[in-house]
Design an enzyme around this catalytic site. Structure first.
Site, mmCIF file in Angstrom:
data_model
loop_
_atom_site.group_PDB
_atom_site.id
_atom_site.type_symbol
_atom_site.label_atom_id
_atom_site.label_comp_id
_atom_site.label_asym_id
_atom_site.label_seq_id
_atom_site.Cartn_x
_atom_site.Cartn_y
_atom_site.Cartn_z
ATOM 1 N N LYS A 46 -75.746 12.926 0.193
ATOM 2 C CA LYS A 46 -75.178 14.416 0.050
ATOM 3 C C LYS A 46 -74.218 14.184 -1.055
ATOM 4 O O LYS A 46 -73.885 13.068 -1.532
ATOM 5 C CB LYS A 46 -74.531 14.911 1.212
ATOM 6 C CG LYS A 46 -73.109 14.082 1.728
ATOM 7 C CD LYS A 46 -72.659 15.004 2.831
ATOM 8 C CE LYS A 46 -71.527 14.043 3.200
ATOM 9 N NZ LYS A 46 -70.684 14.756 4.624
ATOM 10 N N TYR A 272 -51.161 17.832 -24.472
ATOM 11 C CA TYR A 272 -50.722 19.500 -23.943
ATOM 12 C C TYR A 272 -49.352 19.125 -23.214
ATOM 13 O O TYR A 272 -49.034 18.390 -22.481
ATOM 14 C CB TYR A 272 -51.588 19.791 -22.817
ATOM 15 C CG TYR A 272 -53.046 20.420 -23.513
ATOM 16 C CD1 TYR A 272 -53.067 21.581 -24.393
ATOM 17 C CD2 TYR A 272 -54.307 19.976 -23.061
ATOM 18 C CE1 TYR A 272 -54.211 21.964 -24.839
ATOM 19 C CE2 TYR A 272 -55.741 20.235 -23.429
ATOM 20 C CZ TYR A 272 -55.510 21.478 -24.449
ATOM 21 O OH TYR A 272 -56.673 21.961 -24.919
#
Length: 380
Positions: A46, A272
């Site tokens: 999964k 940033y």
């Protein structure tokens, strides 16, 4: 002019995962040896095989004789079938009724998550193969083990074919007294139920109770399958647990290209939010990987780093969506276009996924399963 298809086939242009097929095979053998006689692996693929690439991993497992797989959702099962994966594919989670046709068309086995859901599956009107989820204490999905009549009723539904039963151990990751007692109680509840069903003439094929930690801590627990997930990929959920099981070999390495190398002068800021300001003139490299690729933003501002030329280069400033900048002041001769290692070995140093998980304050399962779809997966 170069062939554009050839250009698209190149897999190491920006950021990519390298998957060690030999390590995967060794982990399969190690895990299989710990299982009781007659118990086989049912690997959990999964979440794109915990970020490794479900189709690539499942194909390698199939080559090694694995004939059963687990997925979380029906779309994951369809993807495997469309790529030639044979054998049992068990959908562990909820499938919406509008997607029931996929279960039949692609010969997928659905988990019965509760009694009402069993009736929904049956009302579809076509034969659907199921495994009954038994709730022995996780209290997430499944019918409570004490509700014998509800479980028996599933067998009586006209359009359901019961191919297996399973439960999930929720505290098998530790041998502490409280958790150990809870796990033993779960196992007893499951086996008691199976005994009752068999005594009433109900078949109970394809039983499975263990996951990765169950195989490690409770290898004696009997079953036809073991749903092995994180351990298959060479790690356990924490660094402490992984170090206890040293035989496991990590399958995944994460790498990226160096896009630019430049000088950052004293007093200049990078990234940033001007979170980093150079206290001296330094050399920095921008890597072609960011949090959209699964590199945790929590590694910003020196928490994490990369390996360049076999030397550790700390992250400066914030990890961005597509780029991450590192300090290479102490690494001579670095050039644009070279590789940096975010997870894996480079020279004598190694950054493990356990290290990343610890730095980000989480577990390896989360780090691996969040590896971005745009990362190329390369089997080596």
């Amino acid at each position: 002019m170069a062939d554009t298809d050839d250009c698209l086939e190149f897999c190491r242009g920006r950021a990519w995962l390298e998957l060690d097929a030999a390590a995967l095979r060794e982990n399969i053998r190690l895990l299989q040896k710990r299982l009781p006689d007659g118990c086989r692996l049912m690997p959990v693929v999964k979440a794109d095989a915990y970020g490794h690439g479900a189709v690539l991993i499942a194909k390698e497992l199939q080559k090694e004789g694995v004939q059963a797989f687990c997925v979380a959702g029906v779309r994951e099962g369809v993807q495997l079938r469309r790529n030639g994966i044979r054998g049992l594919i068990l959908v562990l989670g909820y499938t919406h009724p509008k997607q029931f046709p996929l279960l039949c068309a692609y010969q997928l086995t659905q988990t019965v998550i509760d009694a009402a859901y069993a009736k929904q599956l049956n009302d579809y009107g076509e034969c659907i193969h199921v495994h009954i989820g038994i709730d022995t204490g996780m209290h997430r999905l499944g019918i409570r083990s004490s509700m014998l009549d509800e479980i028996r009723a599933v067998y009586e539904l006209e359009h359901l074919c019961v191919d297996g039963l399973f439960t999930h151990l929720c505290a098998s990751d530790t041998m502490a007294e409280r958790e150990c007692s809870y796990t033993k109680a779960q196992a007893e509840a499951f086996y008691d139920l199976i005994g009752q069903l068999q005594s009433m003439g109900y078949p109970c094929p394809n039983l499975h109770i263990q996951a990765s930690y169950g195989v490690w801590n409770y290898p004696q627990l009997a079953g036809d399958y073991a749903r092995v997930g994180i351990a298959l990929y060479g790690v356990l959920s924490t660094k402490e647990d992984t170090e206890k099981w040293k035989e496991l070999q990590p399958v995944l390495s994460l790498k990226a290209r160096i896009a630019t190398v430049k000088t950052l002068y004293e007093g200049e800021s990078a990234g940033y939010g001007i979170q980093f300001t150079a206290r001296r003139t330094m050399r920095i490299a921008t890597l072609t990987i960011g949090y959209a690729d699964g590199l945790p933003r929590a590694l910003s501002c020196g928490v994490g780093g990369a390996l360049v030329h076999g030397v550790y280069a700390p992250v400066i400033g914030r990890v961005c969506m597509d780029q991450t900048t590192v300090d290479i002041s102490n690494i001579p001769s670095v050039q644009a276009g070279e590789e940096a290692v975010l997870i894996g070995r480079c020279g004598q140093l190694q950054i493990s996924v356990c290290d990343i998980a610890s730095q980000a304050g989480t577990i390896t399962n989360e780090i691996l399963s969040r590896m971005g779809a745009r990362l190329e997966r390369v089997l080596v």
